[in-house]
Enzyme design. Structure first.
Site, short mmCIF file in Angstrom:
data_model
loop_
_atom_site.label_atom_id
_atom_site.label_comp_id
_atom_site.label_asym_id
_atom_site.label_seq_id
_atom_site.Cartn_x
_atom_site.Cartn_y
_atom_site.Cartn_z
N PRO A 188 0.81 -1.25 0.05
CA PRO A 188 0.15 -0.04 0.05
C PRO A 188 0.80 1.25 -0.06
O PRO A 188 1.83 1.46 0.88
CB PRO A 188 -0.68 -0.02 1.22
CG PRO A 188 -0.62 -1.44 1.84
CD PRO A 188 0.82 -1.74 1.48
N GLU A 189 0.73 2.10 -1.12
CA GLU A 189 1.45 3.38 -0.86
C GLU A 189 0.32 4.12 -0.72
O GLU A 189 -0.88 3.96 -0.34
CB GLU A 189 1.82 3.50 -2.49
CG GLU A 189 2.97 2.64 -2.62
CD GLU A 189 3.85 2.75 -3.92
OE1 GLU A 189 4.11 3.95 -4.05
OE2 GLU A 189 4.30 1.71 -4.65
N ARG B 16 2.17 -10.88 6.20
CA ARG B 16 3.37 -10.69 6.35
C ARG B 16 3.81 -9.99 7.85
O ARG B 16 4.98 -9.89 8.36
CB ARG B 16 4.29 -9.74 5.30
CG ARG B 16 4.26 -10.78 3.97
CD ARG B 16 4.80 -9.92 2.86
NE ARG B 16 6.16 -9.99 3.12
CZ ARG B 16 6.93 -9.15 2.27
NH1 ARG B 16 6.52 -8.91 1.09
NH2 ARG B 16 8.28 -9.19 2.34
#
Length: 269
Positions: A2-3, A109
């Site tokens: 996600p940017e 993650r």
DNA sequence: ATCTACTCCTGATTGC
DNA sequence: TGCAATCAGGAGTAGA
């Protein structure tokens, strides 16, 4: 993953939770990048969300006396589920429980994080962040002055969140392509005109990505749980050996500062 | 002050 | 088909 556009998209999807009271917070796995505060439920359970907003790639829940700082890392998502929905996904780590529904933090993650704090802007994750790319503070003169002494690559420079926030590996390549700047150039060699292109194109590209709901490569889901898959047209990212959209030259992939960088060596020569 | 290399973790993909 | 190696969008940190 996600940017800024993906985080902004998530934010917009959960904005409607403002003014709701958090009944309780359940932590199934506290081991994110930093361990979640054991007292999180004591601190925010039963309190009302005054505001939800974004700073850089962080989503901040402003509650009565505390703020929740949420980062999605590389693989985190927030999704909304009905309170009666007991469907449990692998890697669901935290649930914010409301009267009728819940917000679920899922992160395979576990590079993401959740912090509880009393003044978020003084928090170590927030206090050293650079300007928002969509604000007027991110101007050509700001970038020009800031880059003058930097020996690192321009791509690495704009991905550094203390210089400007929200730009990650995908958009860094895209912005530099649109600006006709070779990602390997030292930041201090970038001209004022090029700084203008970079700041302007950052705004254009990020804004466009927000409009279409964020880019997605593999695993971004909008908070509603539907595949937030409006993948915007990427010009160079993940297009190694494919034709440049401008000149048909083949796109080059290199590893720069330990990250993949994509560019057209003709257009960005 | 800046920069680089390393690190956390799981899952998808690639190669044999 | 199976298994191991490789790679991935973030970013703090130690050490040069």
């Amino acid at each position: 993953m996600p940017e800024l556009p993906e985080v902004e998209t998530t934010l917009r999807a959960i904005k409607s939770f403002e003014q709701y009271s958090v009944e309780s917070i359940k932590v199934y796995n506290p081991n994110l990048r930093w361990k979640i505060d054991k007292n999180i439920n004591k601190k925010i359970g039963g309190t009302k969300i005054r505001k939800i907003f974004r700073r850089a790639k962080y989503i901040i829940f402003d509650l009565n006396s505390y703020q929740l700082i949420v980062h999605l890392g590389m693989s985190g998502t927030l999704r909304i589920a009905d309170i009666k929905d007991n469907f449990f996904k692998k890697h669901d780590h935290v649930e914010l429980i409301f009267k009728k529904n819940k917000l679920i933090y899922n992160d395979p993650r576990r590079f993401g994080s959740i912090h509880v704090t009393e003044s978020y802007d003084k928090h170590f994750l927030i206090s050293k962040l650079g300007p928002e790319p969509l604000s007027k503070d991110f101007s050509k003169t700001y970038l020009y002055e800031k880059t003058r002494k930097s020996n690192t690559s321009i791509k690495n420079f704009i991905m550094n969140q203390s210089h400007v926030v929200g730009i990650g590996n995908i958009y860094a390549s895209e912005i530099l392509f649109k600006s006709s700047v070779d990602p390997r150039r030292k930041a201090k060699t970038i001209s004022l005109i090029e700084c203008e292109k970079i700041t302007e194109n950052s705004k254009i590209i990020l804004q466009k990505a927000i409009q279409v709901g964020g880019t997605t490569l593999k695993d971004f889901y909008s908070a509603e749980g539907s595949a937030g898959y409006f993948k915007i047209q990427l010009s160079v990212y993940d297009r190694e050996d494919q034709a440049c959209v401008n000149c048909k030259n083949l796109i080059t992939k290199i590893i720069l500062n330990q990250r993949a960088a994509y560019f057209c060596n003709k257009c960005q020569g």
